[in-house]
Design a protein around this motif. Structure first.
Motif: not given
Length: 339
Positions: A135-162
């Motif tokens: 999951l972390e690798q997918l979201l890291e790649n997604y953000q590196a390519n310009g997308g935003q990743a936001i998590m609700i509950g327990q955000p990862l350090a690389l995403t942020g969120g609530i």
């Protein structure tokens, strides 16, 4: 730097034309072992079809992906409603996916949203305690390519969120019940491998321990209504065998578990709260239809969703916001009086 199709071809050891046929769709399909090699190279490098990086750099697709565990659960439907509120009149369309507890399905849904060139992906639901490298690798790649990743509950350090303060809120709930006069407790703790139920159960029991009260029994099971029903059935069966009586307060780590537990209690012909006091967590909207009214910890579910939607609009996905809940004492946890 965005990953190019050429990079994928080089990694897989095939020609650019072959890589294109595999990833961009073509009537001429290479052999399956070659196709597999190309797809593995694409995932390793973080390349996704439909030229995600270039498209995101040029313009917005006005699409947002929201992934929840179960849209039938009022917890998630309230959050989804809040996300829509947060997006307001932006013209952004919300793509909703319900993935249950299937981890592979969640990963496939993320990949599907990536290939649809969504501007952002919001994930709501409990994460595994031990983390998730895929999951972390997918979201890291997604953000590196310009997308935003936001998590609700327990955000990862690389995403942020609530981030929801499950430990602290559960501790406050335990304190409120002790102030009411409760001294006997059990916990229906849900799935011990998931962070949300684990943190809630731990915060509750730790607070009781600091107060000098030991939890009499902790039962694990599915983090769902059925899980609450089955765990409470097991608890009541064990209680009958021990010929125990007298009121005990049972903390369920979610409201839907509490609703399942209530059903099990009534099947046995027992009373709430006189025989078993029940407490949940979340304050889902459907609690207003339950008698007696269920004590719980209120989370601002729609507000949490709204904040996530506004993070998308403000491009502040790396921001971390911590939200706590408030104990709500109602009829299901009233202290039994001596006859």
């Amino acid at each position: 730097m965005a990953i190019r199709l050429t990079d994928v071809a080089n990694e897989a050891g095939v020609s650019l034309a072959t890589a294109s046929r595999v990833l961009n769709g073509s009537a001429r399909k290479p052999a399956e072992e070659i196709s597999l090699k190309v797809r593995q190279a694409a995932e390793k490098l973080g390349y996704f079809p439909n030229a995600q990086a270039q498209a995101l750099a040029r313009s917005s697709t006005k699409l947002i992906g929201l992934i929840v565990r179960d849209i039938a659960d009022p917890y998630f439907s309230s959050i989804a409603r809040g996300v829509q509120r947060g997006l307001g009149e932006s013209g952004i369309q919300l793509l909703l996916a319900s993935v249950g507890s299937d981890h592979e399905r969640e990963l496939e849904t993320i990949r599907a949203f990536m290939s649809q060139r969504t501007d952002a992906i919001i994930l709501s639901g409990s994460r595994l305690l031990e983390g998730d490298q895929q999951l972390e690798q997918l979201l890291e790649n997604y953000q590196a390519n310009g997308g935003q990743a936001i998590m609700i509950g327990q955000p990862l350090a690389l995403t942020g969120g609530i981030q929801i303060d499950n430990d602290g809120t559960a501790a406050d709930l335990a304190s409120a019940l002790v102030r009411l006069g409760h001294r006997r407790f059990a916990i229906l703790a849900g799935d011990p491998e998931l962070a949300t139920p684990r943190h809630r159960a731990q915060g509750f029991s730790d607070k009781l321990e600091r107060t000098g009260i030991a939890v009499e029994q902790t039962l694990h099971g599915a983090f769902s209504r059925e899980g609450g029903y089955l765990a409470m059935s097991d608890f009541l069966t064990a209680r009958e065998k021990r010929k125990e009586s007298g009121q005990i307060c049972v903390f369920c780590v979610s409201d839907v578990m509490a609703l399942g537990a209530l059903h099990a209690i009534r099947e046995r012909g027992l009373r709430v709260p006189e025989d078993i006091a029940i407490v949940g967590f979340d304050d889902i909207p459907t609690l207003v239809d339950v008698t007696p009214s269920v004590s719980t910890a209120r989370l601002p579910l729609e507000e949490i969703g709204r904040m996530a939607g506004e993070m998308v609009l403000s491009h502040s996905g790396a921001k971390l916001v911590v939200v706590s809940g408030v104990p709500m004492m109602r009829g299901s946890s009233e202290l039994a009086t001596a006859d």
